[in-house]
Design a protein around this motif. Sequence first.
Motif, PDB file in Angstrom:
ATOM      1  N   ARG A   1       0.862  -1.187   0.000  1.00  0.00           N
ATOM      2  CA  ARG A   1       0.000   0.000   0.000  1.00  0.00           C
ATOM      3  C   ARG A   1       0.896   1.233   0.000  1.00  0.00           C
ATOM      4  NH1 ARG A   1      -4.032   2.197   4.607  1.00  0.00           N
ATOM      5  NH2 ARG A   1      -5.418   3.428   3.271  1.00  0.00           N
ATOM      6  N   SER A   2       0.814   2.029  -1.034  1.00  0.00           N
ATOM      7  CA  SER A   2       1.780   3.105  -1.226  1.00  0.00           C
ATOM      8  C   SER A   2       1.480   4.358  -0.419  1.00  0.00           C
ATOM      9  CB  SER A   2       1.879   3.463  -2.720  1.00  0.00           C
ATOM     10  OG  SER A   2       0.612   3.861  -3.226  1.00  0.00           O
ATOM     11  N   HIS A   3       0.249   4.479   0.094  1.00  0.00           N
ATOM     12  CA  HIS A   3      -0.076   5.591   0.986  1.00  0.00           C
ATOM     13  C   HIS A   3      -1.276   5.193   1.834  1.00  0.00           C
ATOM     14  CE1 HIS A   3      -3.778   6.793  -1.075  1.00  0.00           C
ATOM     15  NE2 HIS A   3      -3.134   6.686  -2.229  1.00  0.00           N
ATOM     16  N   SER A   4      -1.536   5.963   2.868  1.00  0.00           N
ATOM     17  CA  SER A   4      -2.592   5.595   3.810  1.00  0.00           C
ATOM     18  C   SER A   4      -3.774   6.560   3.791  1.00  0.00           C
ATOM     19  CB  SER A   4      -2.007   5.529   5.228  1.00  0.00           C
ATOM     20  OG  SER A   4      -1.408   6.767   5.572  1.00  0.00           O
ATOM     21  N   GLN A   5      -3.862   7.402   2.768  1.00  0.00           N
ATOM     22  CA  GLN A   5      -4.931   8.403   2.722  1.00  0.00           C
ATOM     23  C   GLN A   5      -6.268   7.814   2.282  1.00  0.00           C
ATOM     24  OE1 GLN A   5      -3.350  11.505   0.224  1.00  0.00           O
ATOM     25  NE2 GLN A   5      -2.002  12.290   1.826  1.00  0.00           N
ATOM     26  N   SER A   6      -6.217   6.753   1.490  1.00  0.00           N
ATOM     27  CA  SER A   6      -7.437   6.109   0.997  1.00  0.00           C
ATOM     28  C   SER A   6      -7.017   4.805   0.341  1.00  0.00           C
ATOM     29  CB  SER A   6      -8.139   7.011  -0.024  1.00  0.00           C
ATOM     30  OG  SER A   6      -7.384   7.070  -1.231  1.00  0.00           O
TER      31      SER A   6
ATOM     32  N   PRO B   1      -1.839   6.653 -11.056  1.00  0.00           N
ATOM     33  CA  PRO B   1      -0.889   5.815 -11.801  1.00  0.00           C
ATOM     34  C   PRO B   1       0.512   5.745 -11.198  1.00  0.00           C
ATOM     35  CG  PRO B   1      -2.247   7.032 -13.329  1.00  0.00           C
ATOM     36  CD  PRO B   1      -2.624   7.534 -11.962  1.00  0.00           C
ATOM     37  N   ALA B   2       1.056   6.866 -10.749  1.00  0.00           N
ATOM     38  CA  ALA B   2       2.406   6.849 -10.176  1.00  0.00           C
ATOM     39  C   ALA B   2       2.453   6.028  -8.886  1.00  0.00           C
ATOM     40  CB  ALA B   2       2.880   8.277  -9.903  1.00  0.00           C
ATOM     41  N   GLU B   3       1.347   6.048  -8.142  1.00  0.00           N
ATOM     42  CA  GLU B   3       1.275   5.276  -6.898  1.00  0.00           C
ATOM     43  C   GLU B   3       1.147   3.787  -7.195  1.00  0.00           C
ATOM     44  OE1 GLU B   3      -0.836   8.925  -4.436  1.00  0.00           O
ATOM     45  OE2 GLU B   3      -2.065   7.417  -5.453  1.00  0.00           O
ATOM     46  N   VAL B   4       0.456   3.466  -8.275  1.00  0.00           N
ATOM     47  CA  VAL B   4       0.363   2.077  -8.705  1.00  0.00           C
ATOM     48  C   VAL B   4       1.736   1.578  -9.145  1.00  0.00           C
ATOM     49  CG1 VAL B   4      -0.703   0.456 -10.312  1.00  0.00           C
ATOM     50  CG2 VAL B   4      -2.036   2.357  -9.381  1.00  0.00           C
ATOM     51  N   ASP B   5       2.487   2.430  -9.846  1.00  0.00           N
ATOM     52  CA  ASP B   5       3.854   2.075 -10.253  1.00  0.00           C
ATOM     53  C   ASP B   5       4.697   1.709  -9.043  1.00  0.00           C
ATOM     54  OD1 ASP B   5       3.254   2.570 -12.898  1.00  0.00           O
ATOM     55  OD2 ASP B   5       4.133   4.576 -12.919  1.00  0.00           O
ATOM     56  N   THR B   6       4.551   2.483  -7.969  1.00  0.00           N
ATOM     57  CA  THR B   6       5.295   2.212  -6.739  1.00  0.00           C
ATOM     58  C   THR B   6       4.933   0.842  -6.184  1.00  0.00           C
ATOM     59  OG1 THR B   6       5.418   4.561  -6.162  1.00  0.00           O
ATOM     60  CG2 THR B   6       5.701   2.983  -4.366  1.00  0.00           C
ATOM     61  N   MET B   7       3.649   0.515  -6.166  1.00  0.00           N
ATOM     62  CA  MET B   7       3.222  -0.771  -5.628  1.00  0.00           C
ATOM     63  C   MET B   7       3.682  -1.934  -6.501  1.00  0.00           C
ATOM     64  SD  MET B   7      -0.498  -0.051  -3.874  1.00  0.00           S
ATOM     65  CE  MET B   7      -1.347   0.527  -5.341  1.00  0.00           C
ATOM     66  N   VAL B   8       3.693  -1.734  -7.806  1.00  0.00           N
ATOM     67  CA  VAL B   8       4.206  -2.766  -8.710  1.00  0.00           C
ATOM     68  C   VAL B   8       5.664  -3.054  -8.388  1.00  0.00           C
ATOM     69  CG1 VAL B   8       4.846  -3.246 -11.105  1.00  0.00           C
ATOM     70  CG2 VAL B   8       2.568  -2.355 -10.573  1.00  0.00           C
ATOM     71  N   ARG B   9       6.439  -2.006  -8.165  1.00  0.00           N
ATOM     72  CA  ARG B   9       7.855  -2.193  -7.826  1.00  0.00           C
ATOM     73  C   ARG B   9       8.019  -2.876  -6.478  1.00  0.00           C
ATOM     74  NH1 ARG B   9      10.612   3.514  -9.947  1.00  0.00           N
ATOM     75  NH2 ARG B   9       9.837   3.331 -12.095  1.00  0.00           N
ATOM     76  N   ASP B  10       7.146  -2.533  -5.534  1.00  0.00           N
ATOM     77  CA  ASP B  10       7.207  -3.185  -4.220  1.00  0.00           C
ATOM     78  C   ASP B  10       6.886  -4.676  -4.340  1.00  0.00           C
ATOM     79  OD1 ASP B  10       7.984  -0.991  -2.712  1.00  0.00           O
ATOM     80  OD2 ASP B  10       5.930  -0.372  -2.257  1.00  0.00           O
ATOM     81  N   ILE B  11       5.896  -5.007  -5.143  1.00  0.00           N
ATOM     82  CA  ILE B  11       5.556  -6.422  -5.340  1.00  0.00           C
ATOM     83  C   ILE B  11       6.727  -7.162  -5.971  1.00  0.00           C
ATOM     84  CG2 ILE B  11       4.075  -8.037  -6.598  1.00  0.00           C
ATOM     85  CD1 ILE B  11       1.814  -5.935  -6.295  1.00  0.00           C
ATOM     86  N   ARG B  12       7.366  -6.546  -6.943  1.00  0.00           N
ATOM     87  CA  ARG B  12       8.517  -7.155  -7.591  1.00  0.00           C
ATOM     88  C   ARG B  12       9.617  -7.416  -6.554  1.00  0.00           C
ATOM     89  NH1 ARG B  12       9.937  -3.292 -11.780  1.00  0.00           N
ATOM     90  NH2 ARG B  12       7.965  -4.057 -12.656  1.00  0.00           N
ATOM     91  N   MET B  13       9.804  -6.458  -5.657  1.00  0.00           N
ATOM     92  CA  MET B  13      10.827  -6.585  -4.624  1.00  0.00           C
ATOM     93  C   MET B  13      10.526  -7.730  -3.665  1.00  0.00           C
ATOM     94  SD  MET B  13      11.298  -5.313  -1.078  1.00  0.00           S
ATOM     95  CE  MET B  13      10.153  -3.974  -1.002  1.00  0.00           C
TER      96      MET B  13
ATOM     97  N   VAL C   1      -6.357  -1.510 -11.856  1.00  0.00           N
ATOM     98  CA  VAL C   1      -5.227  -1.510 -10.912  1.00  0.00           C
ATOM     99  C   VAL C   1      -4.968  -2.925 -10.411  1.00  0.00           C
ATOM    100  CG1 VAL C   1      -4.414  -0.728  -8.656  1.00  0.00           C
ATOM    101  CG2 VAL C   1      -5.494   0.885 -10.221  1.00  0.00           C
ATOM    102  N   MET C   2      -6.026  -3.656 -10.082  1.00  0.00           N
ATOM    103  CA  MET C   2      -5.852  -5.028  -9.619  1.00  0.00           C
ATOM    104  C   MET C   2      -5.159  -5.880 -10.680  1.00  0.00           C
ATOM    105  SD  MET C   2      -6.815  -5.450  -6.500  1.00  0.00           S
ATOM    106  CE  MET C   2      -6.912  -7.253  -6.470  1.00  0.00           C
ATOM    107  N   LYS C   3      -5.502  -5.693 -11.935  1.00  0.00           N
ATOM    108  CA  LYS C   3      -4.854  -6.455 -13.001  1.00  0.00           C
ATOM    109  C   LYS C   3      -3.358  -6.182 -13.036  1.00  0.00           C
ATOM    110  CE  LYS C   3      -8.802  -6.874 -16.176  1.00  0.00           C
ATOM    111  NZ  LYS C   3      -9.393  -6.414 -17.472  1.00  0.00           N
ATOM    112  N   ARG C   4      -2.983  -4.919 -12.884  1.00  0.00           N
ATOM    113  CA  ARG C   4      -1.556  -4.570 -12.910  1.00  0.00           C
ATOM    114  C   ARG C   4      -0.812  -5.188 -11.724  1.00  0.00           C
ATOM    115  NH1 ARG C   4       0.855   1.033 -13.512  1.00  0.00           N
ATOM    116  NH2 ARG C   4       2.626  -0.357 -13.716  1.00  0.00           N
ATOM    117  N   LEU C   5      -1.407  -5.104 -10.548  1.00  0.00           N
ATOM    118  CA  LEU C   5      -0.750  -5.641  -9.357  1.00  0.00           C
ATOM    119  C   LEU C   5      -0.631  -7.162  -9.428  1.00  0.00           C
ATOM    120  CD1 LEU C   5      -2.428  -3.499  -6.530  1.00  0.00           C
ATOM    121  CD2 LEU C   5      -0.309  -3.036  -7.771  1.00  0.00           C
ATOM    122  N   LEU C   6      -1.687  -7.807  -9.872  1.00  0.00           N
ATOM    123  CA  LEU C   6      -1.676  -9.269  -9.934  1.00  0.00           C
ATOM    124  C   LEU C   6      -0.776  -9.782 -11.046  1.00  0.00           C
ATOM    125  CD1 LEU C   6      -5.457  -9.891  -9.259  1.00  0.00           C
ATOM    126  CD2 LEU C   6      -3.556 -10.455  -7.735  1.00  0.00           C
TER     127      LEU C   6
END
Length: 227
Positions: free
Chosen positions: A58-63, A68-80, A104-109
């Motif tokens: 979860r890239s932030h806790s506001q909601s 898109p940039a926040e999704v990019d961050t989560m994709v990188r975290d998943i890769r890590m 977004v779910m498709k990208r993360l999964l």
Amino acid sequence: MILEIIATHIRDVKAACEYGADRIELCVGMKEEGFTPSFGLIESALEIATVPINVIIRSHSQSFFYEPAEVDTMVRDIRMVRKLGTNGIVIGALTEDGRVDVEVMKRLLNEAEELDVTFHRASDFSRNLEETLEVLTQFKQVKRILTAGGRKPATESVPTIKRLMELAENTHLNIMPGYGLRVETFKEFYDDIRPTEIHFGSGVREDNSFMKQIEQKKVEKIKQMFK
């Protein structure tokens, strides 16, 4: 029965493993509904853990809405976390109007590949829990939905949780109750709904507070109720 316990630092990981957790959700920032822990914490936790670890992404806790940039961050975290050898991830994404964000779910999964996947309590902030469950049936990688049956503690939403469990019976999804559970009232809750997985956070700690340590007696008492 699988008992999942939230760990927020390395001492939590050690205690959860020693006291009887079956799985750990590694998460920090619990006052803000949780977000992704550091690389160092994840790596250290994996080195000492004797049970599977699922890491919240979860890239932030506001909601639970992500640009898109926040999704990019989560994709990188998943890769890590995948490269580190983590058992799984805990994710969830909503649109601004409270629907599951399918794209977004498709990208993360897509990045998750074979990781064990939990859809977290974004479900309880969605516009409709039954609709959320139905949408998630299209994602075979998602194994379970963590839910309290709404924004109140799970013990106050038993009818809703039961309904979700009924709807999930003929799907690949499992309903994992969590949030606001307490050892003192857990037996009645457990006997009423009989889940196959359960999620504890502050309820296994001193004074039911994330600011305190995990208590061995509380974990053991919960495990005893399963027998």
